[in-house]
Write an enzyme that holds these catalytic residues in place. Structure first.
Site, PDB file in Angstrom:
ATOM      1  N   GLY A   1      -4.049   6.300  -5.378  1.00  0.00           N
ATOM      2  CA  GLY A   1      -4.446   6.221  -3.974  1.00  0.00           C
ATOM      3  C   GLY A   1      -5.447   5.132  -3.655  1.00  0.00           C
TER       4      GLY A   1
ATOM      5  N   ASN B   1      -4.810   2.233  -2.561  1.00  0.00           N
ATOM      6  CA  ASN B   1      -4.377   1.614  -1.296  1.00  0.00           C
ATOM      7  C   ASN B   1      -4.657   2.537  -0.118  1.00  0.00           C
ATOM      8  OD1 ASN B   1      -2.928  -1.116  -1.769  1.00  0.00           O
ATOM      9  ND2 ASN B   1      -2.343   0.184  -3.474  1.00  0.00           N
TER      10      ASN B   1
ATOM     11  N   MET C   1       6.269   6.951  -4.984  1.00  0.00           N
ATOM     12  CA  MET C   1       7.229   6.521  -5.978  1.00  0.00           C
ATOM     13  C   MET C   1       8.527   7.328  -5.957  1.00  0.00           C
ATOM     14  SD  MET C   1       5.806   3.911  -7.054  1.00  0.00           S
ATOM     15  CE  MET C   1       6.806   3.464  -8.449  1.00  0.00           C
TER      16      MET C   1
ATOM     17  N   ILE D   1      12.448   7.276  -4.175  1.00  0.00           N
ATOM     18  CA  ILE D   1      13.433   6.658  -3.296  1.00  0.00           C
ATOM     19  C   ILE D   1      13.822   7.693  -2.245  1.00  0.00           C
ATOM     20  CG2 ILE D   1      15.763   5.701  -3.157  1.00  0.00           C
ATOM     21  CD1 ILE D   1      15.378   4.793  -6.098  1.00  0.00           C
TER      22      ILE D   1
ATOM     23  N   HIS E   1       4.951  -3.070  -1.472  1.00  0.00           N
ATOM     24  CA  HIS E   1       5.763  -3.351  -2.661  1.00  0.00           C
ATOM     25  C   HIS E   1       5.198  -4.551  -3.408  1.00  0.00           C
ATOM     26  CE1 HIS E   1       9.143  -3.458  -5.335  1.00  0.00           C
ATOM     27  NE2 HIS E   1       9.515  -4.651  -4.926  1.00  0.00           N
TER      28      HIS E   1
ATOM     29  N   ASP F   1      13.562  -1.463  -1.011  1.00  0.00           N
ATOM     30  CA  ASP F   1      12.736  -2.687  -0.994  1.00  0.00           C
ATOM     31  C   ASP F   1      13.422  -3.870  -0.334  1.00  0.00           C
ATOM     32  OD1 ASP F   1      11.559  -1.787  -4.276  1.00  0.00           O
ATOM     33  OD2 ASP F   1      10.839  -1.203  -2.306  1.00  0.00           O
TER      34      ASP F   1
HETATM   35  N1  LIG Z   1      15.150   4.234   0.536  1.00  0.00           N
HETATM   36  C1  LIG Z   1      13.963   3.691   0.177  1.00  0.00           C
HETATM   37  N2  LIG Z   1      13.056   4.455  -0.457  1.00  0.00           N
HETATM   38  C2  LIG Z   1      11.869   3.909  -0.812  1.00  0.00           C
HETATM   39  C3  LIG Z   1      11.604   2.543  -0.575  1.00  0.00           C
HETATM   40  C4  LIG Z   1      12.574   1.770   0.113  1.00  0.00           C
HETATM   41  O1  LIG Z   1      12.370   0.576   0.409  1.00  0.00           O
HETATM   42  N3  LIG Z   1      13.734   2.383   0.482  1.00  0.00           N
HETATM   43  N4  LIG Z   1      10.415   1.968  -1.058  1.00  0.00           N
HETATM   44  C5  LIG Z   1       9.830   2.807  -2.113  1.00  0.00           C
HETATM   45  C6  LIG Z   1       8.690   2.356  -2.908  1.00  0.00           C
HETATM   46  N5  LIG Z   1       9.255   1.693  -4.097  1.00  0.00           N
HETATM   47  C7  LIG Z   1       8.989   0.365  -4.197  1.00  0.00           C
HETATM   48  O2  LIG Z   1       8.293  -0.236  -3.375  1.00  0.00           O
HETATM   49  C8  LIG Z   1       9.968   2.395  -5.087  1.00  0.00           C
HETATM   50  C9  LIG Z   1       9.429   3.560  -5.594  1.00  0.00           C
HETATM   51  C10 LIG Z   1      10.109   4.269  -6.576  1.00  0.00           C
HETATM   52  C11 LIG Z   1      11.328   3.814  -7.064  1.00  0.00           C
HETATM   53  C12 LIG Z   1      12.056   4.615  -8.085  1.00  0.00           C
HETATM   54  O3  LIG Z   1      12.892   4.111  -8.810  1.00  0.00           O
HETATM   55  N6  LIG Z   1      11.728   5.916  -8.111  1.00  0.00           N
HETATM   56  C13 LIG Z   1      12.419   6.864  -9.011  1.00  0.00           C
HETATM   57  C14 LIG Z   1      11.395   7.736  -9.726  1.00  0.00           C
HETATM   58  C15 LIG Z   1      10.441   6.843 -10.467  1.00  0.00           C
HETATM   59  C16 LIG Z   1       9.337   7.692 -11.094  1.00  0.00           C
HETATM   60  O4  LIG Z   1       9.318   8.914 -10.875  1.00  0.00           O
HETATM   61  O5  LIG Z   1       8.513   7.072 -11.807  1.00  0.00           O
HETATM   62  C17 LIG Z   1      13.291   7.783  -8.178  1.00  0.00           C
HETATM   63  O6  LIG Z   1      12.983   8.003  -6.975  1.00  0.00           O
HETATM   64  O7  LIG Z   1      14.232   8.317  -8.787  1.00  0.00           O
HETATM   65  C18 LIG Z   1      11.868   2.648  -6.546  1.00  0.00           C
HETATM   66  C19 LIG Z   1      11.188   1.929  -5.562  1.00  0.00           C
HETATM   67  C20 LIG Z   1       9.593   4.194  -1.568  1.00  0.00           C
HETATM   68  N7  LIG Z   1      10.920   4.702  -1.401  1.00  0.00           N
HETATM   69  N1  LIG Z   2       7.620   0.137  -5.846  1.00  0.00           N
HETATM   70  C1  LIG Z   2       6.424   0.697  -5.318  1.00  0.00           C
HETATM   71  C2  LIG Z   2       5.237   0.375  -6.173  1.00  0.00           C
HETATM   72  O1  LIG Z   2       5.371  -0.050  -7.298  1.00  0.00           O
HETATM   73  N2  LIG Z   2       4.057   0.574  -5.598  1.00  0.00           N
HETATM   74  C3  LIG Z   2       2.829   0.301  -6.309  1.00  0.00           C
HETATM   75  O2  LIG Z   2       2.157   1.515  -6.570  1.00  0.00           O
HETATM   76  C4  LIG Z   2       0.763   1.211  -6.677  1.00  0.00           C
HETATM   77  C5  LIG Z   2       0.011   2.277  -5.947  1.00  0.00           C
HETATM   78  O3  LIG Z   2      -1.328   2.223  -6.305  1.00  0.00           O
HETATM   79  P1  LIG Z   2      -2.368   3.255  -5.618  1.00  0.00           P
HETATM   80  O4  LIG Z   2      -1.826   4.642  -5.854  1.00  0.00           O
HETATM   81  O5  LIG Z   2      -3.658   2.980  -6.335  1.00  0.00           O
HETATM   82  O6  LIG Z   2      -2.428   2.919  -4.160  1.00  0.00           O
HETATM   83  C6  LIG Z   2       0.545  -0.163  -6.074  1.00  0.00           C
HETATM   84  O7  LIG Z   2       0.235  -1.112  -7.070  1.00  0.00           O
HETATM   85  C7  LIG Z   2       1.880  -0.498  -5.455  1.00  0.00           C
HETATM   86  O8  LIG Z   2       2.229  -1.864  -5.542  1.00  0.00           O
END
Ligand SMILES: Nc1nc2c(c(=O)[nH]1)N[C@@H](CN(C=O)c1ccc(C(=O)N[C@@H](CCC(=O)O)C(=O)O)cc1)CN2
Ligand SMILES: NCC(=O)N[C@@H]1O[C@H](COP(=O)([O-])[O-])[C@@H](O)[C@H]1O
Length: 215
Positions: free
Chosen positions: A14, A16, A107, A109, A129, A169
């Site tokens: 957290g 951010n 984190m 989708i 991102h 993304d």
């Molecule tokens: N439909 C969308 N969902 C999310 C987006 C987006 O643009 N479209 N942005 C994400 C944030 N993100 C990257 O910025 C991101 C976060 C997580 C994953 C991912 O692969 N998650 C896995 C689980 C990973 C884990 O538990 O460590 C999953 O969901 O199965 C990809 C991209 C927010 N969502």
């Molecule tokens: N694809 C999404 C992704 O990778 N997001 C990343 O999660 C971190 C959150 O940090 P925080 O919990 O300290 O804010 C950040 O570094 C952000 O770029």
């Protein structure tokens, strides 16, 4: 005019979220109110940051949904568990009547089961991102950029704030910033450099979308 109602989705430390809290109601991010922080992980330190700032919090975990659909597919767009989870997440969010939803290290989708109810209410969803638009997508992008730097395949990466759409993304960028990797000797140094830039960009990106909503 009433403060803009901001709802934040998190999964981790957290930092951010903290940047948004610290900037709130200053010229960097004027006239906002954090209505709720929702995490998909119970142990997310960001929940403690929210509690310290007296922001209401909710833990919305995936496990009960996975138990309900034991033979579920892992493919996000077809998972029954994920669709049910997302539909309930949308209800939790809409109950707060936010003007904007900010994914700050969230984190998961999200599927149309989450996106469509918010789209119907014209509530923008934005995401931080750690890559430039069209470069690296998904999770672990900082690590992937670092590996490519070590292989001599790149000298720069970047960060962006973008609108969230079904295609992960790939939503329209709101603001982006290039980040040089040169001079970093370890992954940790790159992570620090990127996190410092993120903490500024997430405030700027949120401010721009809040202002667009007020026009
Ligand atoms: N439909 C969308 N969902 C999310 C987006 C987006 O643009 N479209 N942005 C994400 C944030 N993100 C990257 O910025 C991101 C976060 C997580 C994953 C991912 O692969 N998650 C896995 C689980 C990973 C884990 O538990 O460590 C999953 O969901 O199965 C990809 C991209 C927010 N969502
Ligand atoms: N694809 C999404 C992704 O990778 N997001 C990343 O999660 C971190 C959150 O940090 P925080 O919990 O300290 O804010 C950040 O570094 C952000 O770029």
């Amino acid at each position: 005019m009433a403060p803009a109602r901001v709802l934040v989705l998190i999964s981790g430390s957290g930092s951010n979220l903290q940047a948004l809290i610290d900037a709130s109601n200053t010229p960097a991010l004027p006239d906002v109110e954090f209505v709720k922080v929702i995490s998909d992980r119970k142990d997310a330190y960001g929940l403690k940051r929210a509690e310290a700032a007296k922001i209401p919090t909710t833990y919305h975990g995936i496990l009960p949904y996975k138990k309900k659909f034991p033979d579920d597919t892992e493919k996000p767009q077809f998972s029954e568990a994920r669709k049910a989870y997302d539909a309930d997440l949308a209800k939790l969010v809409l109950a707060e009547k936010p003007d904007i939803v900010v994914c700050a290290g969230f984190m998961r989708i999200v599927t149309p089961s989450f996106l469509e109810p918010l789209h119907e209410q014209k509530i923008p969803i934005i995401n931080l991102h750690p890559s430039l638009h069209g470069d690296l997508v998904g999770a672990h992008c900082i690590e992937r950029a670092w590996e490519e730097f070590k292989q001599g395949k790149r000298t720069k990466t970047g960060i962006m704030i973008h609108y969230v759409i079904a295609e992960v993304d790939m939503g329209e960028p709101i603001v982006q910033q290039e980040v040089s990797i040169e001079g970093c000797e370890t992954l940790e140094q790159l992570q620090t450099r990127i996190h410092e830039a993120e903490h500024k960009l997430i405030v700027e990106g949120t401010k721009r979308v809040v202002e667009r909503g007020r026009q």
